[in-house]
Design a protein around this motif. Structure first.
Motif, PDB file in Angstrom:
ATOM      1  N   ASP A  67     -27.501  67.805 -44.381  1.00 54.33           N
ATOM      2  CA  ASP A  67     -27.332  68.780 -43.301  1.00 54.33           C
ATOM      3  C   ASP A  67     -27.214  68.091 -41.942  1.00 54.33           C
ATOM      4  OD1 ASP A  67     -27.406  70.830 -45.138  1.00 54.33           O
ATOM      5  OD2 ASP A  67     -29.531  71.275 -44.801  1.00 54.33           O
ATOM      6  N   TYR A  68     -28.010  67.053 -41.735  1.00 55.67           N
ATOM      7  CA  TYR A  68     -27.988  66.311 -40.473  1.00 55.67           C
ATOM      8  C   TYR A  68     -26.635  65.638 -40.258  1.00 55.67           C
ATOM      9  CZ  TYR A  68     -29.148  62.527 -37.204  1.00 55.67           C
ATOM     10  OH  TYR A  68     -29.154  61.647 -36.159  1.00 55.67           O
ATOM     11  N   THR A  69     -26.139  64.929 -41.267  1.00 55.30           N
ATOM     12  CA  THR A  69     -24.860  64.238 -41.109  1.00 55.30           C
ATOM     13  C   THR A  69     -23.702  65.235 -41.020  1.00 55.30           C
ATOM     14  OG1 THR A  69     -24.728  63.884 -43.515  1.00 55.30           O
ATOM     15  CG2 THR A  69     -25.609  62.078 -42.183  1.00 55.30           C
ATOM     16  N   ALA A  70     -23.820  66.378 -41.688  1.00 58.86           N
ATOM     17  CA  ALA A  70     -22.774  67.408 -41.586  1.00 58.86           C
ATOM     18  C   ALA A  70     -22.710  67.968 -40.164  1.00 58.86           C
ATOM     19  CB  ALA A  70     -23.034  68.531 -42.592  1.00 58.86           C
ATOM     20  N   LYS A  71     -23.874  68.183 -39.551  1.00 57.70           N
ATOM     21  CA  LYS A  71     -23.908  68.684 -38.167  1.00 57.70           C
ATOM     22  C   LYS A  71     -23.315  67.644 -37.213  1.00 57.70           C
ATOM     23  CE  LYS A  71     -25.066  71.468 -34.823  1.00 57.70           C
ATOM     24  NZ  LYS A  71     -24.230  72.602 -34.510  1.00 57.70           N
ATOM     25  N   LEU A  72     -23.655  66.374 -37.421  1.00 61.29           N
ATOM     26  CA  LEU A  72     -23.076  65.306 -36.591  1.00 61.29           C
ATOM     27  C   LEU A  72     -21.555  65.271 -36.743  1.00 61.29           C
ATOM     28  CD1 LEU A  72     -25.487  62.264 -36.993  1.00 61.29           C
ATOM     29  CD2 LEU A  72     -24.846  63.387 -34.865  1.00 61.29           C
ATOM     30  N   LYS A  73     -21.084  65.386 -37.980  1.00 63.49           N
ATOM     31  CA  LYS A  73     -19.642  65.352 -38.224  1.00 63.49           C
ATOM     32  C   LYS A  73     -18.949  66.545 -37.578  1.00 63.49           C
ATOM     33  CE  LYS A  73     -16.107  64.844 -41.790  1.00 63.49           C
ATOM     34  NZ  LYS A  73     -15.121  64.974 -40.772  1.00 63.49           N
ATOM     35  N   GLU A  74     -19.567  67.699 -37.658  1.00 60.19           N
ATOM     36  CA  GLU A  74     -19.008  68.902 -37.043  1.00 60.19           C
ATOM     37  C   GLU A  74     -18.836  68.694 -35.531  1.00 60.19           C
ATOM     38  OE1 GLU A  74     -21.068  73.084 -36.048  1.00 60.19           O
ATOM     39  OE2 GLU A  74     -20.989  72.629 -38.180  1.00 60.19           O
ATOM     40  N   LEU A  75     -19.855  68.137 -34.889  1.00 59.15           N
ATOM     41  CA  LEU A  75     -19.771  67.888 -33.448  1.00 59.15           C
ATOM     42  C   LEU A  75     -18.744  66.803 -33.126  1.00 59.15           C
ATOM     43  CD1 LEU A  75     -23.575  68.078 -32.592  1.00 59.15           C
ATOM     44  CD2 LEU A  75     -21.801  69.701 -31.890  1.00 59.15           C
ATOM     45  N   ALA A  76     -18.702  65.736 -33.918  1.00 58.98           N
ATOM     46  CA  ALA A  76     -17.731  64.657 -33.698  1.00 58.98           C
ATOM     47  C   ALA A  76     -16.302  65.172 -33.897  1.00 58.98           C
ATOM     48  CB  ALA A  76     -18.011  63.486 -34.637  1.00 58.98           C
ATOM     49  N   ASP A  77     -16.089  66.021 -34.884  1.00 53.39           N
ATOM     50  CA  ASP A  77     -14.761  66.595 -35.110  1.00 53.39           C
ATOM     51  C   ASP A  77     -14.343  67.490 -33.944  1.00 53.39           C
ATOM     52  OD1 ASP A  77     -14.601  65.288 -37.524  1.00 53.39           O
ATOM     53  OD2 ASP A  77     -14.986  67.065 -38.753  1.00 53.39           O
ATOM     54  N   ALA A  78     -15.292  68.264 -33.421  1.00 53.95           N
ATOM     55  CA  ALA A  78     -14.986  69.133 -32.278  1.00 53.95           C
ATOM     56  C   ALA A  78     -14.636  68.288 -31.051  1.00 53.95           C
ATOM     57  CB  ALA A  78     -16.171  70.049 -31.979  1.00 53.95           C
ATOM     58  N   LEU A  79     -15.360  67.182 -30.857  1.00 54.27           N
ATOM     59  CA  LEU A  79     -15.041  66.277 -29.740  1.00 54.27           C
ATOM     60  C   LEU A  79     -13.649  65.669 -29.919  1.00 54.27           C
ATOM     61  CD1 LEU A  79     -18.492  64.572 -29.221  1.00 54.27           C
ATOM     62  CD2 LEU A  79     -17.205  65.840 -27.485  1.00 54.27           C
ATOM     63  N   ARG A  80     -13.324  65.264 -31.136  1.00 49.86           N
ATOM     64  CA  ARG A  80     -12.000  64.708 -31.415  1.00 49.86           C
ATOM     65  C   ARG A  80     -10.914  65.738 -31.110  1.00 49.86           C
ATOM     66  NH1 ARG A  80     -11.505  64.781 -37.000  1.00 49.86           N
ATOM     67  NH2 ARG A  80     -10.742  66.847 -36.535  1.00 49.86           N
ATOM     68  N   ASP A  81     -11.152  66.986 -31.492  1.00 47.97           N
ATOM     69  CA  ASP A  81     -10.173  68.044 -31.247  1.00 47.97           C
ATOM     70  C   ASP A  81      -9.961  68.290 -29.751  1.00 47.97           C
ATOM     71  OD1 ASP A  81      -9.971  68.285 -33.985  1.00 47.97           O
ATOM     72  OD2 ASP A  81     -11.175  70.119 -34.099  1.00 47.97           O
ATOM     73  N   LEU A  82     -10.971  67.964 -28.954  1.00 49.96           N
ATOM     74  CA  LEU A  82     -10.857  68.116 -27.500  1.00 49.96           C
ATOM     75  C   LEU A  82     -10.345  66.846 -26.823  1.00 49.96           C
ATOM     76  CD1 LEU A  82     -14.120  70.126 -26.801  1.00 49.96           C
ATOM     77  CD2 LEU A  82     -11.765  70.960 -26.650  1.00 49.96           C
ATOM     78  N   GLY A  83      -9.931  65.867 -27.621  1.00 49.33           N
ATOM     79  CA  GLY A  83      -9.383  64.633 -27.060  1.00 49.33           C
ATOM     80  C   GLY A  83     -10.428  63.596 -26.700  1.00 49.33           C
ATOM     81  N   GLN A  84     -11.635  63.736 -27.217  1.00 48.79           N
ATOM     82  CA  GLN A  84     -12.726  62.794 -26.949  1.00 48.79           C
ATOM     83  C   GLN A  84     -13.266  62.251 -28.278  1.00 48.79           C
ATOM     84  OE1 GLN A  84     -13.525  62.049 -23.760  1.00 48.79           O
ATOM     85  NE2 GLN A  84     -11.940  63.487 -23.135  1.00 48.79           N
ATOM     86  N   PRO A  85     -12.476  61.454 -28.983  1.00 47.71           N
ATOM     87  CA  PRO A  85     -12.919  60.997 -30.307  1.00 47.71           C
ATOM     88  C   PRO A  85     -14.143  60.078 -30.226  1.00 47.71           C
ATOM     89  CG  PRO A  85     -10.955  59.812 -29.633  1.00 47.71           C
ATOM     90  CD  PRO A  85     -11.194  60.876 -28.593  1.00 47.71           C
ATOM     91  N   VAL A  86     -14.982  60.168 -31.257  1.00 48.64           N
ATOM     92  CA  VAL A  86     -16.162  59.313 -31.370  1.00 48.64           C
ATOM     93  C   VAL A  86     -15.792  58.155 -32.280  1.00 48.64           C
ATOM     94  CG1 VAL A  86     -18.561  59.192 -32.133  1.00 48.64           C
ATOM     95  CG2 VAL A  86     -17.689  61.304 -31.089  1.00 48.64           C
ATOM     96  N   LEU A  87     -15.948  56.929 -31.791  1.00 43.35           N
ATOM     97  CA  LEU A  87     -15.638  55.755 -32.601  1.00 43.35           C
ATOM     98  C   LEU A  87     -16.703  55.576 -33.677  1.00 43.35           C
ATOM     99  CD1 LEU A  87     -14.549  53.306 -29.773  1.00 43.35           C
ATOM    100  CD2 LEU A  87     -13.096  54.719 -31.243  1.00 43.35           C
ATOM    101  N   GLU A  88     -16.298  55.039 -34.819  1.00 44.97           N
ATOM    102  CA  GLU A  88     -17.203  54.934 -35.969  1.00 44.97           C
ATOM    103  C   GLU A  88     -18.496  54.161 -35.675  1.00 44.97           C
ATOM    104  OE1 GLU A  88     -16.658  54.856 -40.665  1.00 44.97           O
ATOM    105  OE2 GLU A  88     -15.686  53.179 -39.656  1.00 44.97           O
ATOM    106  N   PRO A  89     -18.441  53.002 -35.013  1.00 48.09           N
ATOM    107  CA  PRO A  89     -19.715  52.310 -34.715  1.00 48.09           C
ATOM    108  C   PRO A  89     -20.654  53.168 -33.862  1.00 48.09           C
ATOM    109  CG  PRO A  89     -17.868  50.825 -34.373  1.00 48.09           C
ATOM    110  CD  PRO A  89     -17.292  52.195 -34.600  1.00 48.09           C
TER     111      PRO A  89
END
Length: 166
Positions: A67-89
């Motif tokens: 659940d924790y990693t899914a929530k992080l991924k959801e937020l990272a995907d939303a940031l990517r969609d707004l043009g602010q991608p989160v780098l993997e490291p």
């Protein structure tokens, strides 16, 4: 006629509150669509700022690793969609930063690996730790129960001897 059909379709498919802002008398479909895009872009950076703050401050708490990693991924995907991608490291480090205390020992293991863990390998490692923690908890509870039963059986007084009189 075709443009008026598109205008009606646009107005009928958007939320009423948005339509009240967008509605322009005698507008073309292009004008309405351009207005919607402008409003979206005006709010894009502001929205990204709030998502970034939520992403950086997310704490696992009582959530499972899944659940924790899914929530992080959801937020990272939303940031990517707004043009602010989160780098993997950065994603991996943020995930480790928000772990609750029972996974503190995994942080040095994950961060010391060369080459560094990918997001998937770090998640996999944490899922195995969670599984181990669950199994260890069951085993510890079983050992505690057995120890209590043994303690009770050894502490029970011996039956009193009966005296036979002659």
């Amino acid at each position: 006629m075709v443009d008026q059909c598109l205008v009606n379709w646009i107005y009928n498919t958007m939320m009423r509150d948005v339509m009240r802002i967008i509605r322009i008398p005698s507008a073309t479909a292009y004008t309405i669509w351009a207005t919607v895009i402008d409003i979206f872009h005006d709010h894009q950076l502001h929205h990204a700022m709030y998502l970034e703050a939520e992403y950086r401050s997310l704490y696992q708490g009582d959530l499972s690793i899944t659940d924790y990693t899914a929530k992080l991924k959801e937020l990272a995907d939303a940031l990517r969609d707004l043009g602010q991608p989160v780098l993997e490291p950065s994603y991996v480090l943020n995930m480790l930063h928000g772990l609750n205390g029972k996974y503190r020992h995994t942080i040095s293991t994950i961060t010391s690996k060369q080459p560094p863990h990918t997001l998937l390998s770090a998640c996999s490692f944490l899922l195995l730790e969670e599984l181990y923690e669950t199994q260890y908890g069951k085993l510890a509870a079983h050992h505690t129960m057995v120890a209590q039963v043994l303690q009770v059986s050894h502490a029970a007084p011996a039956p009193a001897a009966t005296i036979v009189s002659q």
